[in-house]
Design a protein around this motif. Structure first.
Motif, PDB file in Angstrom:
ATOM      1  N   ILE A  21       0.831  -1.206   0.000  1.00 45.39           N
ATOM      2  CA  ILE A  21       0.000   0.000   0.000  1.00 45.39           C
ATOM      3  C   ILE A  21       0.864   1.255   0.000  1.00 45.39           C
ATOM      4  CG2 ILE A  21      -1.623   1.356   1.389  1.00 45.39           C
ATOM      5  CD1 ILE A  21      -2.994  -1.291   2.088  1.00 45.39           C
ATOM      6  N   GLU A  22       1.921   1.256   0.786  1.00 42.86           N
ATOM      7  CA  GLU A  22       2.809   2.425   0.808  1.00 42.86           C
ATOM      8  C   GLU A  22       3.510   2.625  -0.532  1.00 42.86           C
ATOM      9  OE1 GLU A  22       3.236   4.876   3.097  1.00 42.86           O
ATOM     10  OE2 GLU A  22       1.539   3.933   4.099  1.00 42.86           O
ATOM     11  N   ARG A  23       3.922   1.535  -1.182  1.00 48.83           N
ATOM     12  CA  ARG A  23       4.558   1.653  -2.504  1.00 48.83           C
ATOM     13  C   ARG A  23       3.572   2.209  -3.529  1.00 48.83           C
ATOM     14  NH1 ARG A  23       8.974   2.310  -4.300  1.00 48.83           N
ATOM     15  NH2 ARG A  23       8.620   1.008  -6.102  1.00 48.83           N
ATOM     16  N   LEU A  24       2.338   1.701  -3.514  1.00 50.18           N
ATOM     17  CA  LEU A  24       1.330   2.194  -4.454  1.00 50.18           C
ATOM     18  C   LEU A  24       0.984   3.651  -4.172  1.00 50.18           C
ATOM     19  CD1 LEU A  24      -1.025  -0.885  -4.763  1.00 50.18           C
ATOM     20  CD2 LEU A  24       0.447   0.073  -6.540  1.00 50.18           C
ATOM     21  N   LEU A  48      -4.214  -7.688 -11.717  1.00 56.62           N
ATOM     22  CA  LEU A  48      -3.104  -8.554 -11.334  1.00 56.62           C
ATOM     23  C   LEU A  48      -3.021  -8.771  -9.830  1.00 56.62           C
ATOM     24  CD1 LEU A  48      -0.285  -7.390 -13.770  1.00 56.62           C
ATOM     25  CD2 LEU A  48      -1.460  -9.590 -13.731  1.00 56.62           C
ATOM     26  N   ILE A  49      -3.203  -7.741  -9.037  1.00 52.04           N
ATOM     27  CA  ILE A  49      -3.091  -7.885  -7.589  1.00 52.04           C
ATOM     28  C   ILE A  49      -4.226  -8.751  -7.030  1.00 52.04           C
ATOM     29  CG2 ILE A  49      -3.105  -6.644  -5.385  1.00 52.04           C
ATOM     30  CD1 ILE A  49      -1.548  -4.406  -6.807  1.00 52.04           C
ATOM     31  N   PHE A  85       3.117 -11.101  -4.856  1.00 50.71           N
ATOM     32  CA  PHE A  85       3.433 -11.508  -6.225  1.00 50.71           C
ATOM     33  C   PHE A  85       2.579 -10.758  -7.242  1.00 50.71           C
ATOM     34  CE2 PHE A  85       5.195 -15.899  -4.894  1.00 50.71           C
ATOM     35  CZ  PHE A  85       6.431 -15.352  -4.687  1.00 50.71           C
ATOM     36  N   GLY A  86       1.316 -10.508  -6.902  1.00 54.41           N
ATOM     37  CA  GLY A  86       0.466  -9.721  -7.788  1.00 54.41           C
ATOM     38  C   GLY A  86       0.995  -8.310  -7.947  1.00 54.41           C
ATOM     39  N   PHE A  87       1.479  -7.740  -6.863  1.00 57.05           N
ATOM     40  CA  PHE A  87       2.067  -6.402  -6.923  1.00 57.05           C
ATOM     41  C   PHE A  87       3.342  -6.407  -7.767  1.00 57.05           C
ATOM     42  CE2 PHE A  87       5.204  -3.426  -5.068  1.00 57.05           C
ATOM     43  CZ  PHE A  87       4.624  -2.243  -5.481  1.00 57.05           C
ATOM     44  N   LEU A  88       4.180  -7.428  -7.597  1.00 54.80           N
ATOM     45  CA  LEU A  88       5.397  -7.508  -8.402  1.00 54.80           C
ATOM     46  C   LEU A  88       5.065  -7.672  -9.881  1.00 54.80           C
ATOM     47  CD1 LEU A  88       7.602  -9.742  -6.086  1.00 54.80           C
ATOM     48  CD2 LEU A  88       7.751  -7.276  -6.419  1.00 54.80           C
ATOM     49  N   ILE A  92       6.088  -5.087 -12.940  1.00 53.55           N
ATOM     50  CA  ILE A  92       6.769  -5.515 -14.167  1.00 53.55           C
ATOM     51  C   ILE A  92       5.924  -5.178 -15.387  1.00 53.55           C
ATOM     52  CG2 ILE A  92       7.550  -7.539 -15.457  1.00 53.55           C
ATOM     53  CD1 ILE A  92       8.320  -8.741 -12.666  1.00 53.55           C
ATOM     54  N   TYR A  93       4.633  -5.512 -15.340  1.00 57.01           N
ATOM     55  CA  TYR A  93       3.768  -5.294 -16.500  1.00 57.01           C
ATOM     56  C   TYR A  93       3.522  -3.810 -16.751  1.00 57.01           C
ATOM     57  CZ  TYR A  93      -0.108  -6.019 -19.743  1.00 57.01           C
ATOM     58  OH  TYR A  93      -0.924  -6.001 -20.833  1.00 57.01           O
ATOM     59  N   SER A  94       3.494  -3.009 -15.698  1.00 57.14           N
ATOM     60  CA  SER A  94       3.234  -1.581 -15.886  1.00 57.14           C
ATOM     61  C   SER A  94       4.437  -0.858 -16.500  1.00 57.14           C
ATOM     62  CB  SER A  94       2.850  -0.920 -14.563  1.00 57.14           C
ATOM     63  OG  SER A  94       3.932  -0.901 -13.680  1.00 57.14           O
TER      64      SER A  94
END
Length: 101
Positions: A21-24, A48-49, A85-88, A92-94
């Motif tokens: 959440i902090e990264r987003l 994805l998440i 993993f969804g965040f990772l 990558i995809y973004s």
């Protein structure tokens, strides 16, 4: 001892959730959230998440069926690891073909 083994996975998952959440939030404040050209690609990026969490829960249930670990622990750890993993995958995809608005 049993109570500690039930709480530790929930604390680990809580740390993962706070990190993501902090990264987003940081990416949102900088204006660097992933944007895709087509609606289908953007929908995939946005899902994805949650898909990671669903797959993580499913894996946690399967692990809980075959090993003598509490179902609460396996499902919560599975969901948390799937969230990470969804965040990772989102990260990558973004980055591929990113359009900043």
């Amino acid at each position: 001892m049993g109570l500690i083994m039930e709480i530790v996975p929930v604390v680990i998952v809580g740390g993962i959730v706070v990190y993501v959440i902090e990264r987003l939030k940081h990416k949102y404040n900088q204006g660097n959230l992933g944007k895709k050209k087509s609606k289908g690609a953007q929908d995939l990026l946005d899902s994805l998440i949650p898909m990671g969490m669903i797959f993580g829960c499913a894996i946690g249930v399967i692990v809980g069926m075959f090993f003598p670990i509490s179902l609460l622990s396996t499902v919560s750890l599975g969901a948390g690891i799937g969230y990470l993993f969804g965040f990772l995958a989102y990260e990558i995809y973004s980055k591929k073909g990113n359009i900043h608005s």
